[in-house]
Design an enzyme around this catalytic site. Structure first.
Site, PDB file in Angstrom:
ATOM      1  CE1 TYR A  67      -3.020  -3.031   0.402  1.00 57.94           C
ATOM      2  CE2 TYR A  67      -3.173  -2.633   2.642  1.00 57.94           C
ATOM      3  CZ  TYR A  67      -3.822  -3.242   1.640  1.00 57.94           C
ATOM      4  OH  TYR A  67      -4.536  -4.395   1.751  1.00 57.94           O
ATOM      5  N   PRO A  69     -16.681  -5.843   3.372  1.00 57.62           N
ATOM      6  CG  PRO A  69     -16.777  -5.375   5.637  1.00 57.62           C
ATOM      7  CD  PRO A  69     -15.710  -5.536   4.530  1.00 57.62           C
ATOM      8  CB  VAL A  70     -19.219  -1.646   3.172  1.00 59.64           C
ATOM      9  CG1 VAL A  70     -20.494  -0.447   2.898  1.00 59.64           C
ATOM     10  CG2 VAL A  70     -19.433  -1.933   4.588  1.00 59.64           C
ATOM     11  CE  LYS A 123     -13.323  -2.605  -4.975  1.00 62.56           C
ATOM     12  NZ  LYS A 123     -12.833  -2.516  -6.285  1.00 62.56           N
ATOM     13  N   GLY A 124     -18.811   0.567  -0.899  1.00 61.82           N
ATOM     14  CA  GLY A 124     -19.747   1.519  -0.485  1.00 61.82           C
ATOM     15  C   GLY A 124     -21.001   1.151  -1.307  1.00 61.82           C
ATOM     16  CG  LEU A 140     -23.557  -4.213   0.276  1.00 62.51           C
ATOM     17  CD1 LEU A 140     -22.653  -5.335   0.911  1.00 62.51           C
ATOM     18  CD2 LEU A 140     -24.967  -4.600  -0.034  1.00 62.51           C
ATOM     19  CD  GLU A 157     -28.079   3.884   4.327  1.00 65.54           C
ATOM     20  OE1 GLU A 157     -26.860   3.565   4.430  1.00 65.54           O
ATOM     21  OE2 GLU A 157     -28.791   3.188   5.096  1.00 65.54           O
TER      22      GLU A 157
END
Length: 305
Positions: free
Chosen positions: A52, A200-201, A203-204, A206, A208
Site C-alpha cells: 500500500y 463487507p460494505v 466498496k460502498g 452496501l 445508502e
C-alpha cells in the site's frame, strides 16, 4: 467490543477491525484520528500491507499505533514487490524474498514483531511448501507471532489449510459476494481457521450511497441498477433499526468462522458508523435467510481444486 480468538492462536481480534488501505498520504491528520478513535472504541485489529502506497501505509500505521502497540493485533502482508519504475508489481512468494521483506516491514512499522503476517495472494503454481517454510521459520525466530493468507482462490486456500499452520484466511465476503458460503466458510470453521472478512460494505455499494451511484456501474456479477433494487428491498425487508452498512457488516459476521470484518473508512464519521455495527443486534436466522433470498448465491468459478 466483542473480541474473538483467531484460529488456534492466542491472538484476540475485535469483531470489527480497521482496514487501513484507504488512509492516503495527504490525509494524515484525519487518518491518525481514525486510528486513535478506532482503538478507543475497542478495535484491536489494524490491517495494512507493504504494497500500500509503496510502504507509506505501513510507516503511517506503525507510527500511529505506537502508543498502544502492545494492546493490539497488527497485521500486514507480503508477496507483492513493486517494479523499479513503481508502475506495477511482481509476485514473489519465495523464502528469500519473504525473509527479506519482513525486515523492511518491521522497520516501517517501528516494531520488533508482527502479530499476523499474511501472504498477499498466491497461485496453485507457487512452491507453497517453500512459502510455508519461510513463515514457520519467521515464527520460530520470533519475528511474527502467527501467519495467514489473503486469498479468494479455493485451490490455494485448501492447500494452506491442509499443509500449513495458518490461523486465518482473509477473503472478500459480503452480501454482494457470497462466494465463500458455498465451500469455504464451513470448511475453514471445521479446520479451526478463522476468516477475516474484507470488503463487507462492497466498496460502498452496501450503503445508502448506492442509490446515488451510476446504474451502469458494476460490482462482480451485479449491475448498479440491480444493487439499487437490492438495497431498497433490504430496507423494506429488514427495517431501519441499523444503517444498511451496519447490516452489511453484521451479515459478514453471522457465520461462526468469521472472527473479524474489516471495512475500510476514509473519515472518522464513516469509521464510527462501521464500528456502530458491533453495538447493534446480531442478525437473526430469519434476517440472514431474508438477505440470502434477496441476493445472489454467487460461487467461485475459477481456481478450482
Amino acid at each position: 467490543m466483542k473480541q474473538n480468538k483467531l484460529g488456534t492462536s492466542d491472538l484476540l481480534v475485535s469483531e470489527i477491525g480497521l482496514g487501513c488501505m484507504s488512509i492516503e498520504p495527504g490525509n494524515e491528520t484525519e487518518g491518525k484520528e481514525m486510528i486513535q478513535r478506532a482503538y478507543e472504541e475497542g478495535v484491536t485489529l489494524f490491517d495494512t500491507a507493504d504494497l500500500y502506497q509503496f510502504g507509506w501505509n505501513e510507516e503511517f500505521v506503525g507510527k500511529s499505533v505506537k502508543p498502544f502497540r502492545d494492546k493490539i493485533v497488527l497485521s500486514t502482508k507480503v508477496g507483492n514487490r513493486w517494479t523499479e519504475d513503481k508502475k506495477s508489481w511482481d509476485w514473489d512468494p519465495s523464502k528469500t524474498y519473504i525473509k527479506s521483506a519482513v525486515k523492511d516491514s518491521l522497520q516501517r512499522l517501528q516494531t520488533d514483531y508482527i502479530d499476523l503476517y499474511q501472504l498477499h495472494g498466491g497461485t496453485i503454481e507457487d512452491n507453497m511448501d517453500e512459502t510455508i517454510s519461510a513463515f514457520d521459520e519467521l515464527k520460530k525466530e520470533g519475528l511474527i507471532r502467527e501467519y495467514g493468507i489473503s486469498s479468494i482462490r479455493p485451490n490455494v486456500i485448501s492447500y494452506y489449510a491442509e499443509h500449513s499452520n495458518i490461523v486465518s484466511v482473509m477473503m472478500q465476503y459480503s452480501i454482494l459476494d457470497r462466494r465463500p458460503e458455498e465451500e469455504m466458510l464451513d470448511f475453514l470453521y471445521d479446520k479451526n481457521i478463522s476468516v477475516i472478512a474484507r470488503g463487507p460494505v462492497a466498496k460502498g455499494w452496501l450503503s445508502e450511497r448506492a442509490l446515488q451511484r451510476n446504474e451502469s456501474d458494476q460490482y462482480l456479477d451485479y449491475q448498479g441498477k440491480e444493487i439499487q433494487v437490492l438495497v431498497q428491498n433490504l430496507h423494506s425487508e429488514l427495517g431501519s433499526e441499523r444503517s444498511l452498512s451496519q447490516t452489511a457488516i453484521r451479515y459478514a459476521l453471522h457465520h461462526p468462522a468469521v472472527a473479524s470484518a474489516i471495512p475500510g473508512a476514509s473519515s472518522v464519521k464513516q469509521l464510527l458508523s462501521n464500528i456502530g455495527a458491533s453495538a447493534s443486534e446480531k442478525l437473526s436466522s430469519e434476517q440472514v435467510a431474508a438477505v440470502r433470498s434477496l441476493s445472489k448465491p454467487n460461487v467461485y468459478e475459477q481456481h478450482r481444486r
